[in-house]
Design a protein around this motif. Structure first.
Motif, PDB file in Angstrom:
ATOM      1  N   UNK A 196      -8.574 -10.260  16.682  1.00  0.00           N
ATOM      2  CA  UNK A 196      -8.203  -8.984  16.055  1.00  0.00           C
ATOM      3  C   UNK A 196      -7.375  -9.218  14.799  1.00  0.00           C
ATOM      4  N   UNK A 197      -6.459 -10.185  14.843  1.00  0.00           N
ATOM      5  CA  UNK A 197      -5.663 -10.491  13.651  1.00  0.00           C
ATOM      6  C   UNK A 197      -6.552 -11.012  12.529  1.00  0.00           C
ATOM      7  N   UNK A 198      -7.504 -11.883  12.867  1.00  0.00           N
ATOM      8  CA  UNK A 198      -8.415 -12.408  11.846  1.00  0.00           C
ATOM      9  C   UNK A 198      -9.265 -11.283  11.262  1.00  0.00           C
ATOM     10  N   UNK A 199      -9.782 -10.401  12.102  1.00  0.00           N
ATOM     11  CA  UNK A 199     -10.593  -9.308  11.587  1.00  0.00           C
ATOM     12  C   UNK A 199      -9.777  -8.427  10.642  1.00  0.00           C
ATOM     13  N   UNK A 200      -8.522  -8.123  11.029  1.00  0.00           N
ATOM     14  CA  UNK A 200      -7.696  -7.334  10.114  1.00  0.00           C
ATOM     15  C   UNK A 200      -7.457  -8.097   8.810  1.00  0.00           C
ATOM     16  N   UNK A 201      -7.127  -9.390   8.903  1.00  0.00           N
ATOM     17  CA  UNK A 201      -6.827 -10.168   7.704  1.00  0.00           C
ATOM     18  C   UNK A 201      -7.998 -10.220   6.741  1.00  0.00           C
ATOM     19  N   UNK A 202      -9.196 -10.433   7.266  1.00  0.00           N
ATOM     20  CA  UNK A 202     -10.387 -10.453   6.414  1.00  0.00           C
ATOM     21  C   UNK A 202     -10.626  -9.089   5.765  1.00  0.00           C
ATOM     22  N   UNK A 203     -10.486  -8.035   6.560  1.00  0.00           N
ATOM     23  CA  UNK A 203     -10.688  -6.686   6.031  1.00  0.00           C
ATOM     24  C   UNK A 203      -9.698  -6.382   4.918  1.00  0.00           C
ATOM     25  N   UNK A 204      -8.432  -6.774   5.128  1.00  0.00           N
ATOM     26  CA  UNK A 204      -7.402  -6.522   4.120  1.00  0.00           C
ATOM     27  C   UNK A 204      -7.672  -7.312   2.845  1.00  0.00           C
ATOM     28  N   UNK A 205      -8.057  -8.572   2.974  1.00  0.00           N
ATOM     29  CA  UNK A 205      -8.339  -9.383   1.788  1.00  0.00           C
ATOM     30  C   UNK A 205      -9.506  -8.812   0.984  1.00  0.00           C
ATOM     31  N   UNK A 206     -10.556  -8.408   1.673  1.00  0.00           N
ATOM     32  CA  UNK A 206     -11.710  -7.838   0.972  1.00  0.00           C
ATOM     33  C   UNK A 206     -11.304  -6.577   0.226  1.00  0.00           C
ATOM     34  N   UNK A 207     -10.529  -5.724   0.894  1.00  0.00           N
ATOM     35  CA  UNK A 207     -10.074  -4.480   0.261  1.00  0.00           C
ATOM     36  C   UNK A 207      -9.181  -4.762  -0.940  1.00  0.00           C
ATOM     37  N   UNK A 208      -8.233  -5.688  -0.770  1.00  0.00           N
ATOM     38  CA  UNK A 208      -7.330  -6.025  -1.867  1.00  0.00           C
ATOM     39  C   UNK A 208      -8.093  -6.604  -3.053  1.00  0.00           C
ATOM     40  N   UNK A 209      -9.038  -7.482  -2.755  1.00  0.00           N
ATOM     41  CA  UNK A 209      -9.787  -8.103  -3.849  1.00  0.00           C
ATOM     42  C   UNK A 209     -10.633  -7.074  -4.597  1.00  0.00           C
ATOM     43  N   UNK A 210     -11.155  -6.099  -3.890  1.00  0.00           N
ATOM     44  CA  UNK A 210     -11.940  -5.047  -4.546  1.00  0.00           C
ATOM     45  C   UNK A 210     -11.084  -4.236  -5.516  1.00  0.00           C
ATOM     46  N   UNK A 211      -9.791  -4.114  -5.209  1.00  0.00           N
ATOM     47  CA  UNK A 211      -8.905  -3.401  -6.124  1.00  0.00           C
ATOM     48  C   UNK A 211      -8.829  -4.085  -7.482  1.00  0.00           C
ATOM     49  N   UNK A 212      -9.049  -5.394  -7.508  1.00  0.00           N
ATOM     50  CA  UNK A 212      -9.002  -6.146  -8.764  1.00  0.00           C
ATOM     51  C   UNK A 212     -10.396  -6.618  -9.190  1.00  0.00           C
ATOM     52  N   UNK A 213     -11.431  -5.941  -8.715  1.00  0.00           N
ATOM     53  CA  UNK A 213     -12.777  -6.234  -9.192  1.00  0.00           C
ATOM     54  C   UNK A 213     -13.608  -7.131  -8.305  1.00  0.00           C
ATOM     55  N   UNK A 214     -13.064  -7.597  -7.171  1.00  0.00           N
ATOM     56  CA  UNK A 214     -13.839  -8.410  -6.239  1.00  0.00           C
ATOM     57  C   UNK A 214     -14.276  -9.746  -6.789  1.00  0.00           C
ATOM     58  N   UNK A 215     -13.411 -10.398  -7.548  1.00  0.00           N
ATOM     59  CA  UNK A 215     -13.795 -11.628  -8.237  1.00  0.00           C
ATOM     60  C   UNK A 215     -13.295 -12.907  -7.580  1.00  0.00           C
ATOM     61  N   UNK A 216     -12.582 -12.792  -6.454  1.00  0.00           N
ATOM     62  CA  UNK A 216     -12.052 -14.003  -5.830  1.00  0.00           C
ATOM     63  C   UNK A 216     -13.198 -14.896  -5.344  1.00  0.00           C
ATOM     64  N   UNK A 217     -13.095 -16.212  -5.559  1.00  0.00           N
ATOM     65  CA  UNK A 217     -14.173 -17.119  -5.137  1.00  0.00           C
ATOM     66  C   UNK A 217     -14.475 -17.062  -3.641  1.00  0.00           C
ATOM     67  N   UNK A 218     -13.497 -16.638  -2.826  1.00  0.00           N
ATOM     68  CA  UNK A 218     -13.707 -16.597  -1.380  1.00  0.00           C
ATOM     69  C   UNK A 218     -14.226 -15.250  -0.889  1.00  0.00           C
ATOM     70  N   UNK A 219     -14.404 -14.300  -1.792  1.00  0.00           N
ATOM     71  CA  UNK A 219     -14.804 -12.953  -1.371  1.00  0.00           C
ATOM     72  C   UNK A 219     -16.095 -12.992  -0.537  1.00  0.00           C
ATOM     73  N   UNK A 220     -17.078 -13.749  -0.985  1.00  0.00           N
ATOM     74  CA  UNK A 220     -18.343 -13.836  -0.267  1.00  0.00           C
ATOM     75  C   UNK A 220     -18.148 -14.443   1.118  1.00  0.00           C
ATOM     76  N   UNK A 233       0.818  -1.218   0.000  1.00  0.00           N
ATOM     77  CA  UNK A 233       0.000   0.000   0.000  1.00  0.00           C
ATOM     78  C   UNK A 233       0.855   1.274   0.000  1.00  0.00           C
ATOM     79  N   UNK A 234       2.039   1.212   0.566  1.00  0.00           N
ATOM     80  CA  UNK A 234       2.892   2.398   0.595  1.00  0.00           C
ATOM     81  C   UNK A 234       3.705   2.535  -0.692  1.00  0.00           C
ATOM     82  N   UNK A 235       3.773   1.470  -1.468  1.00  0.00           N
ATOM     83  CA  UNK A 235       4.476   1.527  -2.755  1.00  0.00           C
ATOM     84  C   UNK A 235       3.514   1.526  -3.935  1.00  0.00           C
ATOM     85  N   UNK A 236       2.349   0.894  -3.768  1.00  0.00           N
ATOM     86  CA  UNK A 236       1.374   0.669  -4.845  1.00  0.00           C
ATOM     87  C   UNK A 236       2.030  -0.049  -6.022  1.00  0.00           C
TER      88      UNK A 236
END
Length: 716
Positions: free
Chosen positions: A461-485, A403-406
């Motif tokens: 707390x670690x799990x909540x952060x991990x889920x939040x990060x994955x959802x955000x990352x996947x949205x950057x690429x269109x939210x198409x990951x099979x596990x997004x839901x 995120x700091x390099x993009x």
């Protein structure tokens, strides 16, 4: 008006600031590494201090010298970090005074040793661009320099063997004794290893004018005896006739390093401390260098000869992002990329097809199994094998690196490994009777005694952060990951953090009842900001939790105070944060800014460097905050080119207790939401016409900034 304020920002007078220092004095030079002077280039390093009443020692270290025996899980013995040895300089009579200095902006250390009859000046550089150490001896009184220079090798065994209170393997074999050899005019101490390969320390003396000089190098190999040639070649290939040019190149690299970001604060002690942590980072690791373990290149007697994954490595790397030194962070990312197969092998066999984890400690191969498996529990496991969240927490650093390099290539490596780390959690979840997901196996919350319980706040707390990060990352690429839901559903239905009248508990049915140095139960507050000060409904809970943690003092250690200071900074309580930092500096940090808990550990001062940054700049919950927690006594503060989420460089100045301007530079383009904390009439300007102000409300600005564009906000 626009030109005037841009010029003001670039010039930024230092009235009221600490003048930019060039060095850090260590007076007197002491008898341990904690009061010595040190150098490093991310691979090799030196530490100089007093050995005896008439002798000086110069320790030599190399960060990747680890044993590598077959035993898969014996990171602390069969695969431990190995000490190398030191040079001893015997003096003609008793030392009566000794002082050192670390010239951090030019990457060198000096020691001056006085006796009744002589004066010895030692200069050391670990060259930034070569695997070579340069040591120079001279005398201000013109005496004959001491010729008694000798090599003292350390035994090639795990340093943990020297600590009586730790359990040791029954049949630990010491590696063979090393051999001192001569190769023309180069001396070599060759240390073979039982597992193959070995390491060698080579040195050569020469005279320049009235000085005696030494070139030193260390070679290392896991397979062959090429380690000897490596050490010798580093010396023989050095162009001694171009020594001055080589030193100038070395010094310029350090000058360039420090120029990447700047901080000026009016607290002399903290300013020097901050500058030294920057020096320590580049001395301990770097781009294409080994990742930081607990010691850096400065080895000493320690029970911690490995990597630690439940706090230490995360804290050690925490300041590099804001400091605009992603090249330093690169060493950790390269380690994670390289050892993904072993990270997958750390989970039980049924989960290896899509999961990964890491236990408490490991060698550089990152082999450290976690034995948690649904339906299988065993009290006899070591606590470190029950720590579920360590890898996901380490991935928080990888996430910031991206995120700091993009950098899209960083994304491509980050996303699948973070998925694996979170997948391990998903395998261990079940729904309770209320329909909430909870962790259906007991896990260990780091550092808290008897914390093998269900639903630890560490893991939630670690799990909540991990889920939040994955959802955000996947949205950057269109939210198409099979596990997004699945991620979205689990996040929306994850059980609440266990709490009682005193605040956050350790785990379900386990209150915080005894002193605890780790803030593992408070990580939803920091570093994840999932529960934060922008949530009025949580302010009392945050305050109670921190106060209750800090009220039990017996087990608190250095990073307890850096962690608390970061939490106070999030709350905007700069004075409380400063008091906590000064407790750390006066009670725990050593004279040369190293830190120890039984043995040397590198992470705590570096975590405090992060806290200093957080007084000046914070990013969480999607917003950049400028000068959010400045102590009331700091009237003049200035920083330049601090990096933040989205690859934006921020520079800002505070004068007479008020923010006067903020500059934003977009390295990669995108949107930034920022609170410049400016009062009165505020204006903004940009030389680029395609910069757009998308929103302005409640002192918050949202800009769209193309790549390379700048915005300056200022008080009229």
């Amino acid at each position: 008006m626009k030109i005037v304020f841009i010029l003001m920002l670039k010039m930024a007078t230092l009235v009221g600031y600490v003048v930019a220092q060039e060095s850090f004095p260590v007076k007197p030079l002491g008898k341990t590494i904690y009061s010595g002077v040190f150098t490093g280039n991310g691979l090799l390093g030196t530490m100089t201090y007093i050995k005896a009443k008439d002798a000086v020692r110069i320790d030599i270290g190399r960060t990747d010298v680890y044993d590598h025996r077959v035993n898969r899980e014996s990171a602390l013995f069969d695969k431990a970090r190995l000490p190398i040895g030191h040079f001893e300089i015997a003096l003609p009579d008793t030392i009566c005074a000794a002082a050192g200095d670390i010239a951090y902006r030019s990457g060198q250390a000096t020691a001056t040793i006085e006796t009744a009859k002589s004066s010895l000046h030692i200069k050391m550089l670990t060259l930034a661009h070569r695997n070579l150490i340069y040591i120079e001896l001279s005398s201000s009184r013109g005496q004959v320099l001491p010729s008694d220079w000798s090599w003292i090798a350390e035994d090639a065994q795990s340093p943990r063997m020297a600590f009586g209170y730790v359990a040791k393997p029954d049949n630990y074999q010491t590696n063979p004794k090393g051999v001192l050899e001569k190769n023309n005019d180069v001396s070599v101490y060759k240390q073979p290893l039982l597992a193959g390969g070995g390491y060698a320390t080579a040195w050569k003396s020469l005279r320049r004018a009235n000085k005696v000089c030494y070139l030193v190098s260390v070679g290392y190999s896991k397979q062959s005896d090429q380690y000897v040639d490596e050490a010798i070649d580093a010396i023989n290939s050095f162009p001694i006739n171009r020594l001055d040019d080589e030193i100038a190149t070395h010094q310029q690299s350090w000058k360039n390093y420090y120029a990447k970001s700047t901080l000026r604060i009016p607290d002399v002690q903290l300013q020097q401390f901050y500058n030294m942590q920057l020096y320590k980072l580049a001395s301990a690791t770097g781009e294409d260098k080994p990742a930081m373990d607990l010691q850096g290149p400065w080895t000493a007697a320690t029970p911690w000869p490995a990597y630690w994954h439940n706090l230490n490595i995360q804290l050690a790397y925490s300041p590099v992002f804001t400091a605009n030194h992603l090249e330093i962070a690169g060493s950790l990312m390269q380690l994670l990329d390289r050892e993904q197969e072993n990270l997958a092998g750390n989970v039980p066999e049924p989960y290896r097809y899509n999961s990964a984890a890491i236990g408490r400690s490991s060698s550089p191969d990152l082999i450290s199994p976690v034995f948690l498996e649904l339906g299988k529990e065993d009290y006899n496991w070591e606590d470190g094998r029950k720590e579920l969240g360590n890898l996901t927490w380490i991935m928080h650093s990888y996430y910031k690196y991206y995120r700091y390099s993009m950098d899209s290539k960083a994304y491509d490596r980050l996303f699948p490994l973070l998925k694996r780390a979170v997948n391990y959690y998903l395998h261990l979840l079940e729904k309770d009777t209320t329909g909430k997901y909870h962790i259906a196996v007991r896990t260990h919350s780091p550092e808290y005694p008897g914390s093998y319980h269900y639903d630890s706040n560490y893991d939630l707390s670690i799990l909540q952060w991990g889920l939040t990060a994955l959802i955000s990352l996947d949205k950057e690429r269109g939210g198409k990951d099979p596990l997004h839901k699945k991620w979205t559903e689990v996040l929306a239905n994850l059980r609440d953090y266990p709490q009682d009248e005193s605040g956050f508990m350790i785990a379900k049915d386990l209150p915080y009842a005894q002193s605890h140095r780790h803030y593992s139960h408070l990580m939803m507050i920091y570093p994840f900001y999932l529960v934060n000060w922008d949530q009025p409904e949580n302010r009392d809970l945050i305050s109670r939790s921190i106060a209750h943690w800090q009220s039990k003092t017996s087990a608190l250690q250095g990073y307890s105070f850096s962690g608390a200071a970061s939490m106070y900074a999030m709350m905007g309580k700069g004075d409380d944060a400063l008091r906590s930092l000064h407790t750390l500096l006066t009670k725990y940090v050593k004279p040369n800014t190293l830190y120890a808990e039984t043995g040397p550990v590198i992470e705590t001062p570096l975590a405090a460097m992060s806290t200093v940054q957080e007084l000046c700049l914070q990013y969480w919950d999607g917003k950049v905050r400028v000068f959010p927690a400045i102590p009331s006594t700091w009237k003049e503060v200035y920083f330049e080119n601090f990096l933040t989420d989205g690859a934006f460089l921020i520079s800002a100045r505070r004068k007479e207790g008020k923010n006067i301007h903020v500059k934003i530079l977009s390295k990669e383009g995108g949107e930034i939401q920022i609170d410049p904390n400016l009062t009165g009439n505020v204006s903004w300007s940009s030389a680029q016409k395609n910069v757009k102000l998308l929103k302005h409300e409640n002192a918050r600005y949202v800009f769209f900034m193309p790549k390379g564009s700048e915005v300056v906000l200022f008080r009229d």
